[in-house]
Scaffold this motif. Structure first.
Motif, PDB file in Angstrom:
ATOM      1  N   TRP A 153       0.846  -1.190   0.000  1.00 27.33           N
ATOM      2  CA  TRP A 153       0.000   0.000   0.000  1.00 27.33           C
ATOM      3  C   TRP A 153       0.895   1.259   0.000  1.00 27.33           C
ATOM      4  CZ3 TRP A 153      -0.292   4.154   3.286  1.00 27.33           C
ATOM      5  CH2 TRP A 153      -1.329   5.050   3.020  1.00 27.33           C
ATOM      6  N   VAL A 154       1.984   1.199   0.775  1.00 22.35           N
ATOM      7  CA  VAL A 154       2.901   2.350   0.831  1.00 22.35           C
ATOM      8  C   VAL A 154       3.513   2.611  -0.550  1.00 22.35           C
ATOM      9  CG1 VAL A 154       5.030   3.268   1.876  1.00 22.35           C
ATOM     10  CG2 VAL A 154       3.421   1.993   3.287  1.00 22.35           C
ATOM     11  N   LEU A 155       3.901   1.522  -1.229  1.00 21.62           N
ATOM     12  CA  LEU A 155       4.487   1.683  -2.578  1.00 21.62           C
ATOM     13  C   LEU A 155       3.511   2.379  -3.518  1.00 21.62           C
ATOM     14  CD1 LEU A 155       6.255  -1.764  -3.205  1.00 21.62           C
ATOM     15  CD2 LEU A 155       7.340   0.444  -2.791  1.00 21.62           C
ATOM     16  N   LYS A 156       2.246   1.946  -3.444  1.00 20.47           N
ATOM     17  CA  LYS A 156       1.236   2.528  -4.340  1.00 20.47           C
ATOM     18  C   LYS A 156       1.004   3.993  -3.998  1.00 20.47           C
ATOM     19  CE  LYS A 156      -1.411  -1.543  -5.483  1.00 20.47           C
ATOM     20  NZ  LYS A 156      -2.189  -2.422  -4.628  1.00 20.47           N
ATOM     21  N   SER A 157       0.937   4.264  -2.690  1.00 19.84           N
ATOM     22  CA  SER A 157       0.686   5.634  -2.251  1.00 19.84           C
ATOM     23  C   SER A 157       1.826   6.559  -2.711  1.00 19.84           C
ATOM     24  CB  SER A 157       0.557   5.646  -0.719  1.00 19.84           C
ATOM     25  OG  SER A 157       0.789   6.906  -0.202  1.00 19.84           O
ATOM     26  N   LEU A 158       3.060   6.042  -2.642  1.00 20.07           N
ATOM     27  CA  LEU A 158       4.206   6.850  -3.097  1.00 20.07           C
ATOM     28  C   LEU A 158       4.147   7.072  -4.610  1.00 20.07           C
ATOM     29  CD1 LEU A 158       7.057   5.234  -0.970  1.00 20.07           C
ATOM     30  CD2 LEU A 158       6.301   7.607  -0.833  1.00 20.07           C
ATOM     31  N   ALA A 159       3.832   5.993  -5.344  1.00 20.36           N
ATOM     32  CA  ALA A 159       3.796   6.093  -6.816  1.00 20.36           C
ATOM     33  C   ALA A 159       2.752   7.127  -7.251  1.00 20.36           C
ATOM     34  CB  ALA A 159       3.504   4.732  -7.417  1.00 20.36           C
ATOM     35  N   LYS A 160       1.605   7.143  -6.533  1.00 21.76           N
ATOM     36  CA  LYS A 160       0.544   8.103  -6.874  1.00 21.76           C
ATOM     37  C   LYS A 160       1.036   9.534  -6.722  1.00 21.76           C
ATOM     38  CE  LYS A 160      -3.480   5.933  -5.194  1.00 21.76           C
ATOM     39  NZ  LYS A 160      -4.275   5.939  -3.989  1.00 21.76           N
ATOM     40  N   ARG A 161       1.984   9.717  -5.774  1.00 19.00           N
ATOM     41  CA  ARG A 161       2.491  11.070  -5.523  1.00 19.00           C
ATOM     42  C   ARG A 161       3.769  11.358  -6.312  1.00 19.00           C
ATOM     43  NH1 ARG A 161       2.910   9.985   0.505  1.00 19.00           N
ATOM     44  NH2 ARG A 161       3.923  11.995   0.664  1.00 19.00           N
ATOM     45  N   GLY A 162       4.084  10.509  -7.283  1.00 17.73           N
ATOM     46  CA  GLY A 162       5.246  10.781  -8.141  1.00 17.73           C
ATOM     47  C   GLY A 162       6.569  10.435  -7.489  1.00 17.73           C
ATOM     48  N   ALA A 163       6.570   9.384  -6.643  1.00 12.43           N
ATOM     49  CA  ALA A 163       7.818   8.969  -5.988  1.00 12.43           C
ATOM     50  C   ALA A 163       8.002   7.482  -6.268  1.00 12.43           C
ATOM     51  CB  ALA A 163       7.719   9.227  -4.495  1.00 12.43           C
ATOM     52  N   PHE A 164       9.099   7.112  -6.932  1.00 11.75           N
ATOM     53  CA  PHE A 164       9.237   5.751  -7.442  1.00 11.75           C
ATOM     54  C   PHE A 164      10.270   4.941  -6.674  1.00 11.75           C
ATOM     55  CE2 PHE A 164       7.379   8.349 -10.658  1.00 11.75           C
ATOM     56  CZ  PHE A 164       6.231   7.617 -10.909  1.00 11.75           C
ATOM     57  N   VAL A 165       9.901   3.704  -6.366  1.00 14.92           N
ATOM     58  CA  VAL A 165      10.790   2.824  -5.604  1.00 14.92           C
ATOM     59  C   VAL A 165      11.322   1.755  -6.546  1.00 14.92           C
ATOM     60  CG1 VAL A 165      10.906   1.202  -3.672  1.00 14.92           C
ATOM     61  CG2 VAL A 165       9.489   3.267  -3.485  1.00 14.92           C
ATOM     62  N   HIS A 166      12.644   1.609  -6.589  1.00 18.41           N
ATOM     63  CA  HIS A 166      13.290   0.581  -7.420  1.00 18.41           C
ATOM     64  C   HIS A 166      13.609  -0.594  -6.495  1.00 18.41           C
ATOM     65  CE1 HIS A 166      14.327   3.627 -10.640  1.00 18.41           C
ATOM     66  NE2 HIS A 166      14.068   4.404  -9.589  1.00 18.41           N
ATOM     67  N   LEU A 167      12.784  -1.652  -6.538  1.00 20.82           N
ATOM     68  CA  LEU A 167      13.033  -2.828  -5.692  1.00 20.82           C
ATOM     69  C   LEU A 167      14.067  -3.732  -6.360  1.00 20.82           C
ATOM     70  CD1 LEU A 167       9.368  -3.665  -4.640  1.00 20.82           C
ATOM     71  CD2 LEU A 167      11.107  -2.535  -3.258  1.00 20.82           C
ATOM     72  N   ASP A 168      14.659  -4.642  -5.569  1.00 23.32           N
ATOM     73  CA  ASP A 168      15.661  -5.593  -6.090  1.00 23.32           C
ATOM     74  C   ASP A 168      16.762  -4.874  -6.866  1.00 23.32           C
ATOM     75  OD1 ASP A 168      14.501  -8.030  -5.208  1.00 23.32           O
ATOM     76  OD2 ASP A 168      12.957  -7.802  -6.751  1.00 23.32           O
TER      77      ASP A 168
END
Ligand SMILES: Cc1cc2nc3c(=O)[nH]c(=O)nc-3n(C[C@H](O)[C@H](O)[C@H](O)COP(=O)(O)OP(=O)(O)OC[C@H]3O[C@@H](n4cnc5c(N)ncnc54)[C@H](O)[C@@H]3O)c2cc1C
Length: 474
Positions: A229-244
């Motif tokens: 949910w946190v990942l989605k919430s960040l993506a909605k606000r224009g903040a991208f997480v690069h996993l692995d």
């Protein structure tokens, strides 16, 4: 005149190494539990304050005033001797510590009981450019510098035409998807979104936020579902997480990732782990476990179940305290404030008990859960299977930390600041120029006139020289 040697004081001397969470609380509680004259307490820390580290992301975002999120040792520790120094050596065999003051020469200090609470430092890897170009998030100075850098970069970007130089200034990279990393990432995104409305030259799309995490998920303290949910919430606000993904280089303003991607950036925040304070751990003769922490018993004395190191205690991030609840990582308490505070409170009681010939108690604390702020009006809370998200979790985050801040004086300042921001908005003042405070004074300062040129007498000597020559030839 008497020939007798001065009588050595028999009052036990307690030396606390580090005045952060665990050290400050130990001293604070010792002041409460010790009877008058029962022991002398000295706390050694190069900084004059304890830092409330959970507030660092909000300080970086300008939601809390930097000075309000630290606690002045001298104001709240009234019966403790405070020494502005680092402990750079512990010779527990002789019960002597090497004190290196912030001014003056190192000296040796004898003690009877030592409490090691020197915390942890950012743990980095030998990646090209990180040591020189990244910034950690363990101190208030780092939080302030991160905020100032982002705000100055907006100022600079607003004067540049669109292009690579401007893009670099408006790109933030955070390394590490643990609690600290996600919180600062989300808070900086929130700050940048507020700044956009104040800079007509910069649009939301011009700002770029990347978080790099080596594992396949973020925030191991919450459930997988909550972390998604946190990942989605960040993506909605224009903040991208690069996993692995791993960061492989950070040279010349470019971050390179293991995926081959290159991200030009002017702000790299490193939050990928901590390690027990190496100066104190390596500079002493107290037992150390495999992960570099001081081997500590459940009663917070240094040692193992079978062997006690008499007169030595440890708590907080520098120590490996067994987690008797069966939780923890590898059987030990995880490094967090929840444990540091509770361990310190028990340590103070146990130390007093031992001085009085009584038995110490074992530390037992069941994890209360985790709460994180994710920028203004957004947060996440998890306790067991209960997960709260969004605004309600953000209120829980502020409520918990507002109450957990030590001392009413400090609680009041923090909560008052939040109240003001609620009506007046986030404080957007950038004082980066404080790094070079004399620049205006120097520019206009009157300076002594330069000395009169020394050329005149030389000229005279030259004109006189031929005359002398003439005289000599007569
Ligand atoms: C950004 C961030 C957010 C966090 N959020 C949370 C949270 O929400 N919840 C939670 O439970 N935990 C949180 N934590 C973790 C928590 O803050 C730490 O676990 C806690 O501060 C540990 O306390 P400590 O006393 O062991 O160390 P510290 O608080 O780091 O104190 C160590 C002290 O030792 C001093 N020192 C260092 N070297 C020496 C030396 N050589 N001699 C003498 N003194 C020395 C330092 O100046 C410092 O004052 C967060 C941490 C960070 C960085």
């Amino acid at each position: 005149m008497s020939n007798t040697a001065p009588v050595k004081s028999t009052t036990p001397r307690i030396l606390i190494v580090g005045g952060g969470y665990a050290g400050f609380y130990t001293a604070w509680k010792l002041e409460k539990h010790l009877r008058k004259g029962e022991a002398e307490v000295t706390i050694v820390d190069p900084l004059p304050y304890m830092t409330y580290q959970p507030f660092l992301p909000e300080v970086a975002a300008g939601s809390i005033e930097a000075r309000h999120s630290v606690v002045a040792l001298r104001r709240h520790l009234k019966k403790t001797t405070i020494v502005a120094a680092k402990v750079t050596g512990i010779n527990h065999a002789d019960k002597v510590a090497t004190i290196t003051p912030i001014a003056g020469e190192p000296y040796e200090l004898e003690y009877d009981q030592i409490v090691v609470t020197a915390g942890a430092v950012s743990r980095t890897f030998p990646i090209p450019g990180i040591a020189d170009n990244a910034i950690g998030l363990k101190t208030i100075e780092e939080a302030v510098a991160i905020r100032d850098r982002l705000m100055s970069n907006f100022d600079k970007a607003s004067t540049l035409p669109p292009g690579p130089a401007r893009d670099r200034l408006l790109t933030v990279v955070v390394v590490g998807g643990g609690f600290a990393g996600i919180e600062v990432f989300a808070e900086l995104r929130s700050l940048a979104s507020s700044l956009v409305s104040k800079y007509p030259q910069v649009t939301f799309e011009d700002t770029h936020f990347h978080l790099v995490e080596a594992m396949s998920r973020i925030m191991p303290e919450v459930s997988l579902k909550t972390s998604e949910w946190v990942l989605k919430s960040l993506a909605k606000r224009g903040a991208f997480v690069h996993l692995d993904t791993q960061l492989t280089s950070a040279v010349d303003g470019n971050v390179e990732l293991s995926t081959g991607e290159v991200i030009p950036t002017d702000l790299i925040v490193w939050t990928a782990g901590v390690m027990a304070n190496p100066t104190v751990v390596r500079g002493g003769d107290l037992p150390v476990e495999e992960r570099g922490r001081i081997r500590t018993r459940a009663d917070l004395r240094v040692g193992t179940e079978d062997e006690i190191v008499e007169g030595a205690w440890a708590a907080g991030d520098v120590s490996a305290v067994p987690d008797l609840t069966g939780g923890g990582v590898g059987g030990y308490c995880v490094p967090n404030a929840q444990h540091a505070v509770r361990q310190a409170k028990l340590l103070a009681k146990n130390l007093v008990a031992v001085l009085r010939g009584e038995l110490p108690r074992e530390y037992f604390h069941k994890n209360l859960g985790a709460v994180a702020g994710l920028g203004l009006y957004n947060g996440v809370f998890q306790s067991g299977n209960l997960a709260l998200k969004g605004f309600i979790a953000w209120v829980a985050h502020r409520g918990y930390h507002g109450l957990a801040m030590p001392s009413w004086e400090r609680k009041f300042r923090v909560v008052w600041g939040w109240w003001n921001n609620l009506w007046l908005g986030r404080d957007l003042v950038n004082l980066e120029a404080v790094q070079n405070p004399r620049y205006v004074f120097e520019e206009f300062a009157a300076r002594p006139r330069p000395a009169a040129p020394a050329a005149e007498p030389e000229k005279k000597a030259v004109t006189e020289a031929p005359a002398q020559k003439v005289a000599a030839s007569r």
